[in-house]
Write a protein that holds these residues in place. Structure first.
Motif, PDB file in Angstrom:
ATOM      1  N   VAL A  58      -0.960 -16.005   2.302  1.00  0.00           N
ATOM      2  CA  VAL A  58       0.068 -16.571   3.173  1.00  0.00           C
ATOM      3  C   VAL A  58      -0.335 -17.984   3.583  1.00  0.00           C
ATOM      4  O   VAL A  58       0.463 -18.923   3.486  1.00  0.00           O
ATOM      5  N   GLU A  59      -1.565 -18.138   4.019  1.00  0.00           N
ATOM      6  CA  GLU A  59      -2.050 -19.442   4.473  1.00  0.00           C
ATOM      7  C   GLU A  59      -2.054 -20.481   3.350  1.00  0.00           C
ATOM      8  O   GLU A  59      -1.818 -21.664   3.582  1.00  0.00           O
ATOM      9  N   ALA A  60      -2.302 -20.031   2.128  1.00  0.00           N
ATOM     10  CA  ALA A  60      -2.303 -20.941   0.976  1.00  0.00           C
ATOM     11  C   ALA A  60      -0.887 -21.170   0.434  1.00  0.00           C
ATOM     12  O   ALA A  60      -0.718 -21.887  -0.547  1.00  0.00           O
ATOM     13  N   ARG A  61       0.114 -20.545   1.069  1.00  0.00           N
ATOM     14  CA  ARG A  61       1.518 -20.648   0.648  1.00  0.00           C
ATOM     15  C   ARG A  61       1.698 -20.138  -0.780  1.00  0.00           C
ATOM     16  O   ARG A  61       2.456 -20.703  -1.576  1.00  0.00           O
ATOM     17  N   LYS A  62       1.003 -19.046  -1.079  1.00  0.00           N
ATOM     18  CA  LYS A  62       1.066 -18.460  -2.425  1.00  0.00           C
ATOM     19  C   LYS A  62       1.622 -17.038  -2.435  1.00  0.00           C
ATOM     20  O   LYS A  62       1.609 -16.382  -3.470  1.00  0.00           O
ATOM     21  N   LEU A  63       2.090 -16.568  -1.283  1.00  0.00           N
ATOM     22  CA  LEU A  63       2.701 -15.243  -1.251  1.00  0.00           C
ATOM     23  C   LEU A  63       4.155 -15.381  -1.662  1.00  0.00           C
ATOM     24  O   LEU A  63       4.951 -16.006  -0.956  1.00  0.00           O
ATOM     25  N   GLY A  64       4.501 -14.808  -2.823  1.00  0.00           N
ATOM     26  CA  GLY A  64       5.891 -14.811  -3.264  1.00  0.00           C
ATOM     27  C   GLY A  64       6.694 -13.818  -2.445  1.00  0.00           C
ATOM     28  O   GLY A  64       7.677 -14.164  -1.807  1.00  0.00           O
ATOM     29  N   CYS A  65       6.252 -12.562  -2.451  1.00  0.00           N
ATOM     30  CA  CYS A  65       6.893 -11.534  -1.630  1.00  0.00           C
ATOM     31  C   CYS A  65       6.030 -10.288  -1.605  1.00  0.00           C
ATOM     32  O   CYS A  65       5.075 -10.157  -2.363  1.00  0.00           O
ATOM     33  N   LEU A  66       6.394  -9.397  -0.700  1.00  0.00           N
ATOM     34  CA  LEU A  66       5.809  -8.061  -0.651  1.00  0.00           C
ATOM     35  C   LEU A  66       6.746  -7.139  -1.422  1.00  0.00           C
ATOM     36  O   LEU A  66       7.961  -7.201  -1.237  1.00  0.00           O
ATOM     37  N   LEU A  67       6.189  -6.306  -2.277  1.00  0.00           N
ATOM     38  CA  LEU A  67       6.981  -5.363  -3.066  1.00  0.00           C
ATOM     39  C   LEU A  67       6.778  -3.958  -2.511  1.00  0.00           C
ATOM     40  O   LEU A  67       5.667  -3.427  -2.540  1.00  0.00           O
ATOM     41  N   PHE A  68       7.851  -3.378  -2.008  1.00  0.00           N
ATOM     42  CA  PHE A  68       7.847  -2.009  -1.499  1.00  0.00           C
ATOM     43  C   PHE A  68       8.396  -1.127  -2.609  1.00  0.00           C
ATOM     44  O   PHE A  68       9.596  -1.110  -2.860  1.00  0.00           O
ATOM     45  N   GLN A  69       7.513  -0.401  -3.295  1.00  0.00           N
ATOM     46  CA  GLN A  69       7.903   0.414  -4.441  1.00  0.00           C
ATOM     47  C   GLN A  69       7.911   1.884  -4.025  1.00  0.00           C
ATOM     48  O   GLN A  69       6.857   2.497  -3.847  1.00  0.00           O
ATOM     49  N   TRP A 128       0.830  -1.203   0.000  1.00  0.00           N
ATOM     50  CA  TRP A 128       0.000   0.000   0.000  1.00  0.00           C
ATOM     51  C   TRP A 128       0.869   1.259   0.000  1.00  0.00           C
ATOM     52  O   TRP A 128       1.799   1.395   0.794  1.00  0.00           O
ATOM     53  N   GLN A 129       0.532   2.195  -0.871  1.00  0.00           N
ATOM     54  CA  GLN A 129       1.286   3.450  -0.982  1.00  0.00           C
ATOM     55  C   GLN A 129       1.298   4.261   0.305  1.00  0.00           C
ATOM     56  O   GLN A 129       2.172   5.111   0.499  1.00  0.00           O
ATOM     57  N   GLN A 130       0.375   4.001   1.197  1.00  0.00           N
ATOM     58  CA  GLN A 130       0.377   4.660   2.504  1.00  0.00           C
ATOM     59  C   GLN A 130       1.724   4.417   3.207  1.00  0.00           C
ATOM     60  O   GLN A 130       2.209   5.279   3.920  1.00  0.00           O
ATOM     61  N   PHE A 131       2.325   3.251   2.973  1.00  0.00           N
ATOM     62  CA  PHE A 131       3.597   2.916   3.603  1.00  0.00           C
ATOM     63  C   PHE A 131       4.796   3.494   2.860  1.00  0.00           C
ATOM     64  O   PHE A 131       5.787   3.865   3.477  1.00  0.00           O
ATOM     65  N   THR A 132       4.740   3.540   1.559  1.00  0.00           N
ATOM     66  CA  THR A 132       5.914   3.919   0.770  1.00  0.00           C
ATOM     67  C   THR A 132       5.935   5.379   0.319  1.00  0.00           C
ATOM     68  O   THR A 132       7.000   5.914   0.043  1.00  0.00           O
ATOM     69  N   HIS A 133       4.782   5.996   0.240  1.00  0.00           N
ATOM     70  CA  HIS A 133       4.727   7.349  -0.303  1.00  0.00           C
ATOM     71  C   HIS A 133       4.345   8.418   0.721  1.00  0.00           C
ATOM     72  O   HIS A 133       4.377   9.607   0.399  1.00  0.00           O
ATOM     73  N   ASN A 134       3.980   8.038   1.914  1.00  0.00           N
ATOM     74  CA  ASN A 134       3.602   9.002   2.954  1.00  0.00           C
ATOM     75  C   ASN A 134       4.569   8.890   4.122  1.00  0.00           C
ATOM     76  O   ASN A 134       4.625   7.867   4.791  1.00  0.00           O
ATOM     77  N   LYS A 135       5.285   9.947   4.357  1.00  0.00           N
ATOM     78  CA  LYS A 135       6.331   9.954   5.379  1.00  0.00           C
ATOM     79  C   LYS A 135       5.752   9.685   6.776  1.00  0.00           C
ATOM     80  O   LYS A 135       5.102  10.546   7.363  1.00  0.00           O
ATOM     81  N   ASP A 136       5.992   8.493   7.268  1.00  0.00           N
ATOM     82  CA  ASP A 136       5.587   8.090   8.622  1.00  0.00           C
ATOM     83  C   ASP A 136       4.126   8.380   8.952  1.00  0.00           C
ATOM     84  O   ASP A 136       3.779   8.569  10.103  1.00  0.00           O
ATOM     85  N   GLN A 137       3.265   8.403   7.950  1.00  0.00           N
ATOM     86  CA  GLN A 137       1.839   8.630   8.202  1.00  0.00           C
ATOM     87  C   GLN A 137       1.097   7.307   8.181  1.00  0.00           C
ATOM     88  O   GLN A 137       0.020   7.196   7.642  1.00  0.00           O
TER      89      GLN A 137
END
Length: 183
Positions: free
Chosen positions: A83-94, A57-66
């Motif tokens: 996650v439970e289905a073991r289908k999460l490859g990774c989280l992408l922080f853009q 979510w851009q709230q994490f990557t584009h908003n300074k500590d908000q």
């Protein structure tokens, strides 16, 4: 090879896509946290070996500590079915190109990654000031994203000749098709 074509009778684009690829990047999670029912549906409609890269979510990557711990919990809850289905490859922080390296932004990055401890993480940094820091990502629990994009004066310089244990590479990013390959 002929290009696959979605027939008018096929309405489930994800199922169609999963016949040809074993991974996809979810972009909608960049704009809002995912509903757990949606993630559950994605997991059910794809083969067992299919993986999802979930853009954070851009709230994490584009908003300074908000953002708050409650925001992180909402995001994690939304992707829990993957996650439970073991289908999460990774989280992408853009991160945006305006996110420049400094002691403050490095601390912010570490704090953010710590909120998602235990999840595989890939970090896309675009500003040139991060060039020398990229190798240190592994020490803080993430892998670098190598970006296929035109390079500008302030664009990050990427050395993909280095031997990475794991890397994240959008293979066709200029056309908005975001199939990813992780080694």
């Amino acid at each position: 090879m002929d290009r696959p074509v979605l027939s008018p009778r096929e309405t489930d684009e994800l199922k169609f896509y999963a016949r040809y690829f074993n991974t996809v990047e979810i972009n909608s999670t960049f704009y809002r946290p995912c509903n757990p029912k949606t993630a559950e549906s994605w997991a059910k409609r794809t083969p067992d070996d299919f993986e999802f890269t979930v853009k954070v979510w851009q709230q994490f990557t584009h908003n300074k500590d908000q953002w708050s711990a409650a925001d992180a919990e909402e995001f994690r809850s939304g992707i829990l079915p993957l996650v439970e289905a073991r289908k999460l490859g990774c989280l992408l922080f853009q991160f945006p190109a305006s996110f420049k390296h400094s002691g403050e932004t490095m601390d912010r990055l570490k704090k953010l990654l710590a909120l998602f401890e235990g999840y595989p993480k890939a970090v896309e940094l675009r500003h040139r000031s991060w060039t020398e820091v990229v190798p240190a990502l592994e020490s803080i629990g993430a892998v670098p994203v190598f970006i296929d994009e035109p390079k500008f004066k302030d664009s990050i310089r990427q050395d993909n000749r280095r031997a990475w244990d794991t890397a994240f590479v959008p293979s066709v990013s200029r056309t908005q098709i975001r199939q990813v390959v992780a080694a």
